[in-house]
Write an enzyme that holds these catalytic residues in place. Sequence first.
Site, PDB file in Angstrom:
ATOM      1  NE  ARG A 159      -0.568   1.466   3.661  1.00 23.25           N
ATOM      2  CZ  ARG A 159       0.578   2.112   3.864  1.00 23.25           C
ATOM      3  NH1 ARG A 159       1.713   1.464   4.098  1.00 23.25           N
ATOM      4  NH2 ARG A 159       0.632   3.427   3.828  1.00 23.25           N
ATOM      5  N   GLY A 160       0.237   2.414  -0.081  1.00 25.55           N
ATOM      6  CA  GLY A 160       1.016   3.648  -0.177  1.00 25.55           C
ATOM      7  C   GLY A 160       1.163   4.001  -1.654  1.00 25.55           C
TER       8      GLY A 160
ATOM      9  CG  ASN B 136      -2.635  11.576   2.807  1.00 19.74           C
ATOM     10  OD1 ASN B 136      -2.093  10.699   2.126  1.00 19.74           O
ATOM     11  ND2 ASN B 136      -2.342  11.737   4.082  1.00 19.74           N
ATOM     12  CE  LYS B 137      -5.494   5.614   4.219  1.00 18.83           C
ATOM     13  NZ  LYS B 137      -6.393   4.782   3.373  1.00 18.83           N
TER      14      LYS B 137
ATOM     15  CG  ASP C 123      -3.139   8.129  -1.215  1.00 15.51           C
ATOM     16  OD1 ASP C 123      -3.181   8.604  -0.060  1.00 15.51           O
ATOM     17  OD2 ASP C 123      -2.765   6.979  -1.472  1.00 15.51           O
TER      18      ASP C 123
ATOM     19  NE  ARG D 111      -6.184   0.889  -2.089  1.00 15.00           N
ATOM     20  CZ  ARG D 111      -5.593   1.380  -0.989  1.00 15.00           C
ATOM     21  NH1 ARG D 111      -4.331   1.082  -0.729  1.00 15.00           N
ATOM     22  NH2 ARG D 111      -6.254   2.169  -0.162  1.00 15.00           N
TER      23      ARG D 111
ATOM     24  CD  GLN E  98      -3.704   2.573   6.593  1.00 13.21           C
ATOM     25  OE1 GLN E  98      -4.371   2.803   7.590  1.00 13.21           O
ATOM     26  NE2 GLN E  98      -4.245   2.465   5.390  1.00 13.21           N
TER      27      GLN E  98
END
Length: 339
Positions: A47-48, A246-247, A236, A84, A196
């Site tokens: 991920r990332g 982002n998250k 992201d 994704r 995370q």
Amino acid sequence: MTRTIRLGDDGWSIQILDQSALPREERLLRLASLDDAAAAIRDMKLRGAPLIGVAGAYGLALALRADPSDAGLERARSVLLATRPTAVNLRWAIDDVTAHVAHLPPKERSPAAYARAGAMADDDVAICRRIGEHGLPILRDLAVTARRSPLQVMTHCNAGWLAAIEHGTALAPVYAAHAAGLALHVWVAETRPRNQGHLTAWELGRAGVPHTLVTDSAAGHLFSRGQVDVVIVGTDRTTRGGDVVNKVGTYLKALAARAHGIPFYVAAPGPSIDWTLLRGADVTIEERDPAEVGAPPGTPVSNPAFDVTPADLVTGLITERGVARASVDGLAALYPEKA
Ligand code: MRU
């Protein structure tokens, strides 16, 4: 394993660190087909944003090894792109590899895709190193103005080496500062529902960087007590207008930082910038399985994985080319060839 992804000893399969097992266990996973690569991305074995991009490139190489035809290339692209939707690095990497191989005769496509994926991984290491170099003076200056030692840094999600190939994005300046002897302490937000933050704590622990894990809701309390000097997160996808995707939970931290006059920086590598979009509101936000939230059976659940922080809440974008204002002009000044 010092890199999060690499070619296997057989010279064609791909080896990754299985992040779904961390921090309990350091387990390697072998990817030997397009389906393996797609599943690893979809199920967050890796991920990332930067790592997802490189994994997509290797996924294409694996696919072309089995079927190098035009139809095979097209199918692999759509399988990988469907894994994704939010991190733009995936689309960027797949388009880049496609541009390098589509004009070649089928038998040359897979080797060319492997070469391109390998170069992309090397480039990512260099990009993240540069982000660390550009972020270090920011932390040094803040340590002086905040008159505090250790400097109190807050981060969200995991934007360390696990999310990239080496170094990481948001953690690259932290690692650079730690290596340079600057005293700092990192507040690590847990990052529900996938936690995370546990990965970030694991990374920082291995590197010997002082840190404390906090629940996501504790952030406001820390700001209100003056316990945060700077926030650094990854991205992201950052639009050409400087909106930062982002998250989920990033936006709340940016709001709290603004309310308390604390700088909010985003480490944004070039491949995470979406030059086709101006507004973050136009980015597809991944909605993940409600089961991740762990609600009582029968409870309606919404589980958006990302949120959008508007450009005006961002103090600066730390890129491999320097620190940009989060605006069309700010990004265009650093990337004139894209603008
Ligand atoms: O859902 P994830 O774990 O892939 O989300 C990762 C993030 O949101 C990171 O902050 C982002 O990818 C930047 S990583 C260098």
